[in-house]
Design a protein around this motif. Structure first.
Motif, PDB file in Angstrom:
ATOM      1  N   ARG A 137      -5.307 -28.406  13.200  1.00  0.00           N
ATOM      2  CA  ARG A 137      -4.796 -28.354  11.825  1.00  0.00           C
ATOM      3  C   ARG A 137      -5.938 -28.463  10.812  1.00  0.00           C
ATOM      4  NH1 ARG A 137       0.275 -28.790   9.669  1.00  0.00           N
ATOM      5  NH2 ARG A 137       0.599 -30.007   7.779  1.00  0.00           N
ATOM      6  N   TYR A 138      -6.999 -29.129  11.215  1.00  0.00           N
ATOM      7  CA  TYR A 138      -8.136 -29.353  10.312  1.00  0.00           C
ATOM      8  C   TYR A 138      -9.371 -28.533  10.711  1.00  0.00           C
ATOM      9  CZ  TYR A 138      -5.229 -33.262   8.889  1.00  0.00           C
ATOM     10  OH  TYR A 138      -4.179 -34.025   8.430  1.00  0.00           O
ATOM     11  N   ALA A 139      -9.184 -27.595  11.642  1.00  0.00           N
ATOM     12  CA  ALA A 139     -10.325 -26.824  12.142  1.00  0.00           C
ATOM     13  C   ALA A 139     -10.617 -25.600  11.284  1.00  0.00           C
ATOM     14  CB  ALA A 139     -10.062 -26.390  13.580  1.00  0.00           C
ATOM     15  N   ILE A 140      -9.623 -25.156  10.519  1.00  0.00           N
ATOM     16  CA  ILE A 140      -9.776 -23.942   9.717  1.00  0.00           C
ATOM     17  C   ILE A 140      -9.892 -24.296   8.240  1.00  0.00           C
ATOM     18  CG2 ILE A 140      -8.544 -21.867   8.951  1.00  0.00           C
ATOM     19  CD1 ILE A 140      -7.546 -21.505  11.724  1.00  0.00           C
TER      20      ILE A 140
ATOM     21  N   PHE B  70     -12.519 -33.688  12.781  1.00  0.00           N
ATOM     22  CA  PHE B  70     -11.837 -33.099  11.638  1.00  0.00           C
ATOM     23  C   PHE B  70     -12.867 -32.347  10.794  1.00  0.00           C
ATOM     24  CE2 PHE B  70      -9.775 -37.159  12.671  1.00  0.00           C
ATOM     25  CZ  PHE B  70      -8.528 -36.688  13.058  1.00  0.00           C
ATOM     26  N   ARG B  71     -12.884 -31.029  10.929  1.00  0.00           N
ATOM     27  CA  ARG B  71     -13.933 -30.258  10.274  1.00  0.00           C
ATOM     28  C   ARG B  71     -13.700 -30.134   8.772  1.00  0.00           C
ATOM     29  NH1 ARG B  71     -15.920 -24.056  11.635  1.00  0.00           N
ATOM     30  NH2 ARG B  71     -17.635 -24.057  10.144  1.00  0.00           N
ATOM     31  N   PHE B  72     -12.441 -29.942   8.374  1.00  0.00           N
ATOM     32  CA  PHE B  72     -12.137 -29.768   6.955  1.00  0.00           C
ATOM     33  C   PHE B  72     -11.035 -30.731   6.527  1.00  0.00           C
ATOM     34  CE2 PHE B  72     -13.652 -25.567   8.314  1.00  0.00           C
ATOM     35  CZ  PHE B  72     -14.611 -25.301   7.348  1.00  0.00           C
ATOM     36  N   ILE B  73     -11.137 -31.207   5.306  1.00  0.00           N
ATOM     37  CA  ILE B  73     -10.054 -31.995   4.718  1.00  0.00           C
ATOM     38  C   ILE B  73      -9.714 -31.399   3.358  1.00  0.00           C
ATOM     39  CG2 ILE B  73     -10.599 -34.148   5.912  1.00  0.00           C
ATOM     40  CD1 ILE B  73     -11.919 -35.105   3.298  1.00  0.00           C
ATOM     41  N   ARG B  74      -8.526 -31.717   2.879  1.00  0.00           N
ATOM     42  CA  ARG B  74      -8.026 -31.138   1.639  1.00  0.00           C
ATOM     43  C   ARG B  74      -8.367 -32.027   0.457  1.00  0.00           C
ATOM     44  NH1 ARG B  74      -7.299 -25.945   0.843  1.00  0.00           N
ATOM     45  NH2 ARG B  74      -5.271 -25.299   0.045  1.00  0.00           N
ATOM     46  N   GLN B  75      -8.820 -31.413  -0.632  1.00  0.00           N
ATOM     47  CA  GLN B  75      -9.104 -32.130  -1.882  1.00  0.00           C
ATOM     48  C   GLN B  75      -8.281 -31.528  -3.017  1.00  0.00           C
ATOM     49  OE1 GLN B  75     -13.280 -32.145  -2.833  1.00  0.00           O
ATOM     50  NE2 GLN B  75     -13.708 -33.904  -1.510  1.00  0.00           N
ATOM     51  N   TYR B  76      -7.928 -32.380  -3.985  1.00  0.00           N
ATOM     52  CA  TYR B  76      -7.099 -31.956  -5.117  1.00  0.00           C
ATOM     53  C   TYR B  76      -7.711 -32.423  -6.434  1.00  0.00           C
ATOM     54  CZ  TYR B  76      -3.715 -31.228  -1.383  1.00  0.00           C
ATOM     55  OH  TYR B  76      -3.091 -30.807  -0.228  1.00  0.00           O
TER      56      TYR B  76
ATOM     57  N   PHE C  36      -0.880 -31.723   1.969  1.00  0.00           N
ATOM     58  CA  PHE C  36      -1.074 -31.190   3.320  1.00  0.00           C
ATOM     59  C   PHE C  36      -1.372 -32.372   4.226  1.00  0.00           C
ATOM     60  CE2 PHE C  36      -3.876 -29.326   6.641  1.00  0.00           C
ATOM     61  CZ  PHE C  36      -2.973 -28.428   7.181  1.00  0.00           C
ATOM     62  N   SER C  37      -0.324 -32.940   4.807  1.00  0.00           N
ATOM     63  CA  SER C  37      -0.473 -34.164   5.581  1.00  0.00           C
ATOM     64  C   SER C  37      -0.683 -33.841   7.059  1.00  0.00           C
ATOM     65  CB  SER C  37       0.775 -35.046   5.412  1.00  0.00           C
ATOM     66  OG  SER C  37       1.802 -34.603   6.264  1.00  0.00           O
ATOM     67  N   PRO C  38      -0.942 -34.848   7.904  1.00  0.00           N
ATOM     68  CA  PRO C  38      -1.178 -34.590   9.328  1.00  0.00           C
ATOM     69  C   PRO C  38      -0.037 -33.846  10.032  1.00  0.00           C
ATOM     70  CG  PRO C  38      -1.925 -36.786   8.775  1.00  0.00           C
ATOM     71  CD  PRO C  38      -1.230 -36.256   7.548  1.00  0.00           C
ATOM     72  N   GLU C  39       1.190 -33.977   9.549  1.00  0.00           N
ATOM     73  CA  GLU C  39       2.307 -33.348  10.254  1.00  0.00           C
ATOM     74  C   GLU C  39       3.246 -32.553   9.356  1.00  0.00           C
ATOM     75  OE1 GLU C  39       4.365 -36.231  12.578  1.00  0.00           O
ATOM     76  OE2 GLU C  39       2.648 -36.656  13.879  1.00  0.00           O
ATOM     77  N   SER C  40       2.971 -32.492   8.059  1.00  0.00           N
ATOM     78  CA  SER C  40       3.872 -31.772   7.166  1.00  0.00           C
ATOM     79  C   SER C  40       3.124 -31.324   5.914  1.00  0.00           C
ATOM     80  CB  SER C  40       5.063 -32.655   6.776  1.00  0.00           C
ATOM     81  OG  SER C  40       4.618 -33.784   6.032  1.00  0.00           O
TER      82      SER C  40
ATOM     83  N   SER D 295      -2.826 -36.508   2.214  1.00  0.00           N
ATOM     84  CA  SER D 295      -3.494 -35.376   2.867  1.00  0.00           C
ATOM     85  C   SER D 295      -4.691 -35.797   3.704  1.00  0.00           C
ATOM     86  CB  SER D 295      -3.927 -34.361   1.805  1.00  0.00           C
ATOM     87  OG  SER D 295      -2.825 -33.911   1.061  1.00  0.00           O
ATOM     88  N   GLY D 296      -4.792 -37.082   4.011  1.00  0.00           N
ATOM     89  CA  GLY D 296      -5.885 -37.568   4.845  1.00  0.00           C
ATOM     90  C   GLY D 296      -5.621 -37.316   6.309  1.00  0.00           C
ATOM     91  N   THR D 297      -6.540 -37.754   7.158  1.00  0.00           N
ATOM     92  CA  THR D 297      -6.420 -37.547   8.606  1.00  0.00           C
ATOM     93  C   THR D 297      -5.978 -38.810   9.351  1.00  0.00           C
ATOM     94  OG1 THR D 297      -8.771 -38.056   8.859  1.00  0.00           O
ATOM     95  CG2 THR D 297      -8.162 -35.735   8.601  1.00  0.00           C
ATOM     96  N   ASP D 298      -5.937 -39.921   8.648  1.00  0.00           N
ATOM     97  CA  ASP D 298      -5.508 -41.174   9.266  1.00  0.00           C
ATOM     98  C   ASP D 298      -3.983 -41.271   9.150  1.00  0.00           C
ATOM     99  OD1 ASP D 298      -4.799 -43.850   9.812  1.00  0.00           O
ATOM    100  OD2 ASP D 298      -6.783 -44.560   9.227  1.00  0.00           O
TER     101      ASP D 298
END
Length: 486
Positions: A47-50, A73-79, A92-96, A184-187
């Motif tokens: 989910r975080y590879a692209i 986690f290669r990419f994370i979302r910023q706003y 854009f959360s870990p599962e939804s 939208s974090g990975t934790d």
């Protein structure tokens, strides 16, 4: 020997058949369960590879993916300006995901069939897959003005603005808001805990009030009743005399419908324009009963009520209410009883009048481009309905201009610009102060923007339609100025 070979062949075929059955069982029947299994971390990391595409508004980046130092986690979302655009971008959360992040997910993550050619080229050149970029119709100046003005009121509420000629959504603000970065974090532990906190918050910060919440529209709905009245007889106009008793007896009841505070509306008969200027209840209640439920319902549907909309996010259905009796019809005709509207629907009504009677289908996504900037898709404005004739639209425009110049909405006046509008106060059933409404468009003769403002429980300690005029109209003025004063 032949018998032995046959038995071996049959055994091999049986094993292949069992293998195929098992593969289909796992990939089809049990796929969803396996995908959601907590032990399956492969999809989580993928989910975080692209690098998801950007979401932009007016050339401004409002959501983007940034590369991290993490090996997992290669990419994370910023706003950027997270709270300002939260109900537009979503999270854009870990599962939804939510809002545009959800509705345009396959484009943003690059998996859409529309990006097949781009993926093929990237595969050939060895470049990593990137998602498409989504440009939304939001005008950053209008969005900021709406957010600041609504926040200054200290109340919950919503502002939605449209471009009348196209249906493009220029502003979509709902308060209270939230920070999508927190979701939208990975934790997973932190994200899920924060989501639960927001979901349990009684002020409902996750709720997009512009499209997902319906309210009684109050006196803003009187423009729809006036539209039905004018459409019923083309000889009628702003100067047509209508009955305006101080109290309107409601059939089969022992009560009467009063004007606000029991005040008189003129001398018993007034012009339709005067009734709208002063937002008298009794003339519009009487008009609704005379027209009947079917004609009133038909007019609401012509403005888009009852049509299932996606902008692309799903829009809650607005509804005039079921047929009851004449007394209920009188109340529904002044925006009460079971009459329920989203702010977007009320903005569509204002927009339809502004656009000569044509209601355009509202939309939020204006353009999709691939990672190289090549266009994949662009919005094509579409008419939703012909709500009223151009003649009726002109008559309503005249009356709504008078509401701002001479009636209850003088605080919506913009220097050098002719503004059309209608205030409203909507009683609630929970004992709270009524909601304050305002719908508007400007410039009146060449509209560039139409909008709706609602301030929840925003009508405390002020009188009558001045609630919408004092609380909601100044918010509208700030948005109008942001768009028109370049």
């Amino acid at each position: 020997m032949n018998g032995t070979l046959k038995r071996v062949a049959v055994a091999c075929l049986a094993m292949i058949a069992l293998l195929m059955l098992n593969v289909n069982w796992l990939q089809a029947v049990r796929a969803e369960n396996l995908r959601s299994d907590a032990r399956n971390t492969r999809n989580f990391y993928e989910r975080y590879a692209i690098e998801r595409g950007r979401i932009t508004a007016g050339g401004k980046v409002i959501a983007q993916s940034v590369e991290t130092d993490s090996k997992r986690f290669r990419f994370i979302r910023q706003y950027p300006d997270a709270k300002l655009y939260a109900h537009v971008t979503g999270f854009f959360s870990p599962e939804s995901a939510d809002a545009v992040e959800a509705s345009e997910n396959k484009l943003l993550d690059g998996s859409s069939a529309d990006l097949l050619l781009r993926r093929s080229i990237d595969l050939f050149t060895g470049e990593p897959t990137k998602g498409a970029n989504v440009e939304v119709t939001i005008n950053p100046k209008a969005q900021k003005a709406a957010y600041d003005a609504l926040r200054a009121s200290g109340k919950r509420g919503a502002v939605v603005a449209l471009e009348p000629k196209t249906g493009a959504i220029l502003a979509m603000v709902s308060l209270p808001t939230y920070d999508p970065t927190e979701l939208s974090g990975t934790d997973k532990s932190k994200v899920f805990t924060r989501y639960e906190e927001l979901a349990k918050d009684k002020s409902q910060p996750l709720l997009n009030r512009t499209i997902a919440q319906t309210y009684p529209p109050g006196s803003t709905f009187k423009v729809v009743t006036a539209a039905a009245y004018l459409e019923d007889d083309s000889s009628r106009g702003p100067d047509t005399q209508v009955d305006a008793p101080q109290n309107l007896p409601l059939p089969n009841t022992n009560i009467s419908l009063p004007n606000y505070g029991g005040a008189a509306c003129g001398s018993g008969q007034v012009t339709l324009q005067y009734a709208l200027e002063k937002s008298c209840n009794t003339p519009f209640g009487k008009i609704g009963m005379e027209l009947g439920y079917d004609k009133m319902k038909e007019q609401t549907e012509k403005f888009g009520m009852g049509t299932q909309l996606g902008v692309p996010m799903s829009v809650a259905g607005s509804d005039f209410g079921k047929e009851e009796d004449k007394a209920a019809l009188a109340m529904a005709s002044i925006g009460q009883r079971s009459n329920r509207m989203t702010p977007l629907q009320m903005a569509m009504i204002a927009s339809g009048i502004a656009n000569g009677g044509s209601v355009m289908k509202p939309y939020l996504v204006s353009k999709i481009t691939d990672a190289k900037g090549d266009a994949i898709d662009e919005a094509d404005p579409e008419e939703l309905s012909e709500a009223i004739s151009s003649e009726t639209a002109d008559k309503l425009r005249t009356m709504m201009v008078s509401v701002v110049q001479n009636g209850t909405a003088n605080l919506a006046q913009v220097p050098g610009v002719q503004v059309a509008g209608k205030t409203g106060t909507a009683e609630t059933a929970d004992g709270q102060p009524p909601h304050a409404w305002f719908i508007s468009f400007a410039p009146a003769n060449d509209p560039k923007i139409a909008l709706a403002v609602i301030v929840e429980s925003g009508a405390a300690n002020v009188g009558a339609e001045a609630t919408g005029g004092h609380t909601a109209a100044p918010i509208a003025k700030a948005v109008l100025e942001a768009v028109l004063n370049k």
